[in-house]
Design a protein around this motif. Structure first.
Motif, PDB file in Angstrom:
ATOM      1  N   UNK A 297     -14.729 -43.949   9.663  1.00  0.00           N
ATOM      2  CA  UNK A 297     -15.833 -43.277  10.423  1.00  0.00           C
ATOM      3  C   UNK A 297     -16.575 -42.634   9.960  1.00  0.00           C
ATOM      4  N   UNK A 298     -18.254 -41.523  10.109  1.00  0.00           N
ATOM      5  CA  UNK A 298     -18.700 -41.059   8.734  1.00  0.00           C
ATOM      6  C   UNK A 298     -18.729 -39.494   9.360  1.00  0.00           C
ATOM      7  N   UNK A 299     -18.328 -38.137   7.934  1.00  0.00           N
ATOM      8  CA  UNK A 299     -17.749 -37.301   8.565  1.00  0.00           C
ATOM      9  C   UNK A 299     -18.925 -36.784   7.822  1.00  0.00           C
ATOM     10  N   UNK A 300     -19.859 -36.029   8.585  1.00  0.00           N
ATOM     11  CA  UNK A 300     -21.406 -34.643   7.786  1.00  0.00           C
ATOM     12  C   UNK A 300     -20.425 -33.570   7.598  1.00  0.00           C
ATOM     13  N   UNK A 301     -20.756 -33.459   6.051  1.00  0.00           N
ATOM     14  CA  UNK A 301     -20.737 -32.127   4.998  1.00  0.00           C
ATOM     15  C   UNK A 301     -21.543 -31.831   5.198  1.00  0.00           C
ATOM     16  N   UNK A 302     -22.017 -30.315   6.412  1.00  0.00           N
ATOM     17  CA  UNK A 302     -23.140 -29.018   6.644  1.00  0.00           C
ATOM     18  C   UNK A 302     -22.521 -29.149   5.014  1.00  0.00           C
ATOM     19  N   UNK A 303     -23.961 -28.488   4.854  1.00  0.00           N
ATOM     20  CA  UNK A 303     -24.461 -27.108   3.242  1.00  0.00           C
ATOM     21  C   UNK A 303     -25.577 -25.846   3.877  1.00  0.00           C
ATOM     22  N   UNK A 304     -25.087 -25.194   3.748  1.00  0.00           N
ATOM     23  CA  UNK A 304     -27.381 -24.303   3.779  1.00  0.00           C
ATOM     24  C   UNK A 304     -27.691 -24.889   3.441  1.00  0.00           C
TER      25      UNK A 304
END
Length: 99
Positions: free
Chosen positions: A1-8
């Motif tokens: 499963x792909x996890x998206x890491x959000x960044x500013x």
């Protein structure tokens, strides 16, 4: 499963040749990573540039930031209209920073 890491994120517009000398978008993102709000980061970076350029002689620059919650911040050395939209809004919102 792909996890998206959000960044500013941040962007700058205006007098590009002068803006590039200060790397303001990078600086805004770094301040947000260190705990500054999206608005505080934009205003802090703009204030730093204005101090180094004699304030009233500052070139045209507009900064817009987006934190990981989708909140938008902005600061500008001139009157600066910008628009934003997110899934919580029913239409595009137009905002203007007045100097």
């Amino acid at each position: 499963m792909l996890t998206i890491q959000w960044e500013p994120a941040a962007t700058a517009t205006g007098d590009g040749d002068k803006i590039m000398c200060y790397c303001p978008s990078f600086h805004v993102v770094q301040l947000m990573r260190q705990g500054s709000s999206h608005n505080e980061a934009c205003h802090a970076v703009l204030a730093g540039i204005q101090r180094r350029t004699s304030g009233d002689k500052c070139f045209e620059i507009g900064l817009i930031s987006l934190n990981m919650k989708g909140e938008v911040g902005a600061a500008s050395s001139v009157e600066f209209p910008y628009t934003l939209w997110n899934q919580g809004l029913s239409s595009v919102e137009k905002l203007v920073i007045k100097c």
